[in-house]
Design an enzyme around this catalytic site. Structure first.
Site, PDB file in Angstrom:
ATOM      1  N   ARG A  49     -14.566  19.943   5.777  1.00  0.00           N
ATOM      2  CA  ARG A  49     -15.283  21.646   6.450  1.00  0.00           C
ATOM      3  C   ARG A  49     -13.346  21.482   7.034  1.00  0.00           C
ATOM      4  O   ARG A  49     -13.768  21.763   8.061  1.00  0.00           O
ATOM      5  CB  ARG A  49     -15.398  20.099   7.631  1.00  0.00           C
ATOM      6  CG  ARG A  49     -16.911  19.310   7.761  1.00  0.00           C
ATOM      7  CD  ARG A  49     -17.390  19.034   8.868  1.00  0.00           C
ATOM      8  NE  ARG A  49     -18.855  18.538   8.620  1.00  0.00           N
ATOM      9  CZ  ARG A  49     -19.064  17.276   7.337  1.00  0.00           C
ATOM     10  NH1 ARG A  49     -18.225  16.730   7.567  1.00  0.00           N
ATOM     11  NH2 ARG A  49     -19.880  16.928   6.813  1.00  0.00           N
TER      12      ARG A  49
ATOM     13  N   THR B 123     -16.284  14.647   3.161  1.00  0.00           N
ATOM     14  CA  THR B 123     -16.335  16.136   3.512  1.00  0.00           C
ATOM     15  C   THR B 123     -15.596  16.500   5.250  1.00  0.00           C
ATOM     16  O   THR B 123     -15.501  18.150   5.082  1.00  0.00           O
ATOM     17  CB  THR B 123     -18.032  16.232   3.733  1.00  0.00           C
ATOM     18  OG1 THR B 123     -18.281  15.362   4.458  1.00  0.00           O
ATOM     19  CG2 THR B 123     -19.097  16.250   2.604  1.00  0.00           C
TER      20      THR B 123
ATOM     21  N   THR C 230     -19.258   4.854   8.030  1.00  0.00           N
ATOM     22  CA  THR C 230     -17.840   5.527   7.634  1.00  0.00           C
ATOM     23  C   THR C 230     -18.166   6.933   8.519  1.00  0.00           C
ATOM     24  O   THR C 230     -17.893   6.766   9.677  1.00  0.00           O
ATOM     25  CB  THR C 230     -18.560   6.961   6.337  1.00  0.00           C
ATOM     26  OG1 THR C 230     -20.130   7.204   6.661  1.00  0.00           O
ATOM     27  CG2 THR C 230     -18.472   5.586   4.818  1.00  0.00           C
TER      28      THR C 230
ATOM     29  N   ASP D 229     -29.882   5.474  11.199  1.00  0.00           N
ATOM     30  CA  ASP D 229     -28.631   6.556  11.193  1.00  0.00           C
ATOM     31  C   ASP D 229     -27.964   6.892  12.391  1.00  0.00           C
ATOM     32  O   ASP D 229     -27.540   8.322  12.373  1.00  0.00           O
ATOM     33  CB  ASP D 229     -29.639   7.896   9.918  1.00  0.00           C
ATOM     34  CG  ASP D 229     -28.315   8.598   9.164  1.00  0.00           C
ATOM     35  OD1 ASP D 229     -27.272   7.683   9.659  1.00  0.00           O
ATOM     36  OD2 ASP D 229     -29.049   9.480   9.316  1.00  0.00           O
TER      37      ASP D 229
END
Ligand code: CA
Length: 720
Positions: free
Chosen positions: A142, A186, A261, A326
């Site tokens: 990103r 990422t 995370t 999630d």
């Protein structure tokens, strides 16, 4: 609109001055500055995009208004740059000193002249392609962070790298993760004072989350904040972890990793000197397995405020206590000062995956509002007295699957950045509804390095029955939602053809820019949502646009290239239709005249061999595909556009099945060999399932229009 008014005044003044220069004789005395300097002095000042979210508050609101709701119809392509890959692109470009820095697939970094597009240098950190199997959501990155002529970025295999911005030469690199665990990076790093802050990802696979700070000069680690406790038998790093451990119980979460995370969002308030981190989901997702005695499982799905000097805990707000869906809180966080009930509040705002839009006091974490911005079925509301959601019956999927559930793991909003315009007072959310059916995995065991969610992915697969399928398809949506964070209510909404649309930029020109899953890059009026302009990007756009002004010209830039989580697993849920990856940096200006080369569509040819396997073999194949393959190769083996469509394998690829699937023949595309994990019987069963899905597609389309998936991803994917 003050800035825009100034801009209009500037232009005639500039023209008059330039006109005067061209007419006049060279000055007789050396007192007057040279003509070139006069012109530079008259041009509106450069405005660059030097931080990930434009500023530490991460507003992504450009103060530029040279391009505005009156003239955006004249916006055209100034230049474009083709990336050498065909996987997902999610970077925010930085524009510093006339250079535009982007990151591409496999964590590569590119530096282009921001006005001409000329490639100045690129850097390939040589991420092992085999590491792709350890990431949930494509080999994306990103963006870079910039400070004093130096760049910082994370690599997919867990390194933090610093380059000299001038020539791309390496300054230092450090491994920020345990290479024995399936960590990935990422997200973009952030610079806070003398430190660079970096998180990581991997909670679907089995890691423990943390965020780390490194010295900008030396790359030495200064502190690390773990977001969840490790094995209590090993002791705790600090009192905060000891306290957090009281909210976990009964399971061996540290074996799978526990999750939490910090894979994307951060923000920083320099006045309060608070660093805000967004914390992700549990590992495994399913709390019944992760923490069978229950508990909130701090700091999963929380916004946590840290002291950036030493990484110590200051406050937290948990959006989803006892996370089991999630429901990350890693989504974009924006800082603003809002007048709420007559009081100016310093707030932090987030639309996490769980479907509620939160406004918190960023000094203390006090909840100010939490209202649903997307369809959600898991909670009736958030109790403002306790700050906790009131869950609906059955939301935790204890026992049998309980039907369509919203949001699903893709979230009501994912990583795609929002934007907050102080002009309109609105937060623009790239929102979506993508339902899912959660079901506890019956025979869960930790598969080291692979997906470990504690749920059975087969339950969420697109149904074959046409009527049931239509119910699911009708529930899938994608939209821009313009959210009023003071009123805690939507102001306007623009619906898209499908989910998984791009990040958002708003500007002082009363504009909102967003690319989408239909392959269009679009400008809307910021106050009403009226569409004013669009450009055929020839590919899905998921990355967020930026804007900058150099030498008096305002530009809008966006990295185009379909990819990311839903472009992998989406399958038929991508209701905007098949879309290819064409990886490009697109830069626009008023009256831009550049033209993209024509897009050559490729037709998907589904011509499978005869299905000779038994229904039992196909069923086993469905199970194993849903455990090991679906996350990259798509629900129902329908490509989401970022990887090859397995239903269209050619006869030679079918013949090479074992060599590829077990032997790893296509490792260089990211398709590792599963020979250490899967038996020949399992590989054969997956093969049978893929062939069965190909026949299903042919049968479904027989009598209707042929399925025409325009996918060029095989230019890189090869058949992985
Ligand atoms: Ca996740």
């Amino acid at each position: 609109m003050i800035v825009r008014f100034k801009g209009l005044l500037w232009v005639p003044g500039l023209l008059a001055l330039l006109g005067g220069c061209s007419r006049d004789e060279p000055p007789a005395t050396p007192v007057a500055p040279p003509a070139a300097q006069q012109a530079v002095a008259a041009v509106a000042p450069d405005v660059e995009w030097r931080q990930h979210g434009l500023n530490a508050a991460e507003t992504r609101f450009s103060p530029l208004a040279d391009i505005n709701d009156d003239n955006v119809g004249k916006l055209g392509l100034a230049w474009y740059f083709d990336y050498p890959t065909a996987r997902g692109l999610e970077a925010t470009p930085l524009v510093v000193d006339g250079v535009i820095y982007t990151t591409g697939s496999w964590s590569m970094v590119f530096a282009n002249n921001a006005t001409t597009g000329e490639l100045l240098w690129f850097y390939d950190p040589q991420v092992p392609r085999s590491w792709a199997v350890h990431g949930c959501c494509d080999v994306v990155n990103r963006g870079v962070a910039y400070d004093k002529g130096r760049l910082y970025f994370g690599t997919y295999d867990g390194r933090l790298v610093s380059l000299n911005a001038g020539d791309g030469s390496l300054r230092w690199e450090v491994q920020t993760t345990d290479p024995e665990r399936p960590y990935t990076i990422t997200g973009a790093p952030r610079i806070v004072r003398d430190k660079v802050i970096i998180g990581n990802g991997g909670a679907e696979f089995g890691v423990r989350g943390y965020v780390s700070a490194y010295n900008l000069d030396s790359g030495e680690m200064m502190w690390r904040f773990y977001t969840i406790p490790g094995n209590p038998a090993d002791g705790f790093e600090n009192d905060t972890m000891k306290r957090a451990a009281d909210t976990w119980g009964g399971g061996e979460w540290w074996v799978v990793g526990g999750g939490g995370t910090v894979w994307d969002s951060m923000a920083y308030d320099p006045q309060l000197n608070l660093l805000y981190i967004g914390v992700g989901n549990g590992a495994p997702w399913n709390r019944q397995i992760r923490s069978p005695d229950g508990g909130d499982n701090l700091f999963l799905s929380s916004i946590v405020a840290l002291n950036p000097d030493d990484g110590s805990y200051v406050w937290h707000y948990q959006t989803t206590p006892g996370e089991t869906w999630d429901y990350t809180a890693t989504q974009h966080m924006i800082l603003a000062d809002l007048d709420i009930d007559g009081v100016t509040r310093k707030v932090i705002m987030q639309a996490p995956k769980n479907g509620f839009f939160y406004v918190l006091d960023r000094r203390t974490g006090e909840l100010l509002s939490a209202e649903p911005y997307a369809t959600q079925t898991w909670a009736t509301h958030v109790d403002m007295a306790t700050g906790r959601p009131v869950e609906t019956e059955g939301a935790r999927y204890v026992g049998a699957a309980t039907g369509l559930h919203l949001p699903g793991p893709i979230g009501g909003h994912n990583w795609h950045p929002m934007s907050y315009s102080p002009d309109t007072g609105l937060v623009y959310i790239p929102a979506q509804d993508v339902p899912w059916v959660y079901q506890t995995e019956a025979d869960f065991h930790h598969r080291k390095g692979y997906w470990n969610t504690g749920t059975d992915s087969r339950a969420g697969a697109m149904p074959d029955d046409p009527a049931t399928r239509q119910v699911v398809l009708d529930a899938i949506k994608g939209a821009i939602i313009a959210w009023d964070p003071v009123a805690a209510a939507p102001r306007w909404r623009v619906d898209h053809a499908g989910p998984w649309n791009g990040g958002i930029l708003s500007t002082a020109g009363n504009l909102v820019f967003q690319g989408n899953s239909s392959g269009q890059f679009v400008a809307y009026r910021a106050d009403t949502g009226e569409q004013l302009w669009s450009f055929d990007a020839q590919t899905g756009v998921v990355a967020p646009p930026v804007s900058f002004r150099l030498d008096g010209t305002q530009y809008v830039a966006v990295v185009a290239g379909w990819g990311g989580a839903l472009a992998l697993i989406g399958g038929d849920a991508l209701t905007a239709g098949p879309i290819p990856n064409r990886s490009r940096l697109l830069v626009f200006k008023l009256d831009g005249k550049a033209v993209l080369p024509p897009a050559v569509a490729k037709t998907l040819v589904i011509d499978p061999p005869e299905l000779t396997a038994s229904p039992e073999q196909v069923a086993l194949g469905f199970k194993e595909f849903s455990t090991y393959c679906v996350f990259c190769h798509g629900d129902g083996a329908v490509s989401g556009g970022a990887t090859p469509d397995l239903r269209a394998l050619t006869p030679d690829k079918h013949a090479m099945w074992d060599s590829i699937v077990l032997g790893g023949l296509h490792w260089q595309y990211g398709m590792v060999g599963f020979g250490g994990e899967l038996s020949k019987e399992q590989a054969d069963a997956i093969h049978a399932y893929v062939i069965e899905r190909a026949h299903f597609a042919l049968d479904r389309e027989a009598g209707g229009a042929a399925e025409n998936t325009d996918s060029e991803t095989s230019t890189e994917g090869g058949g992985n």
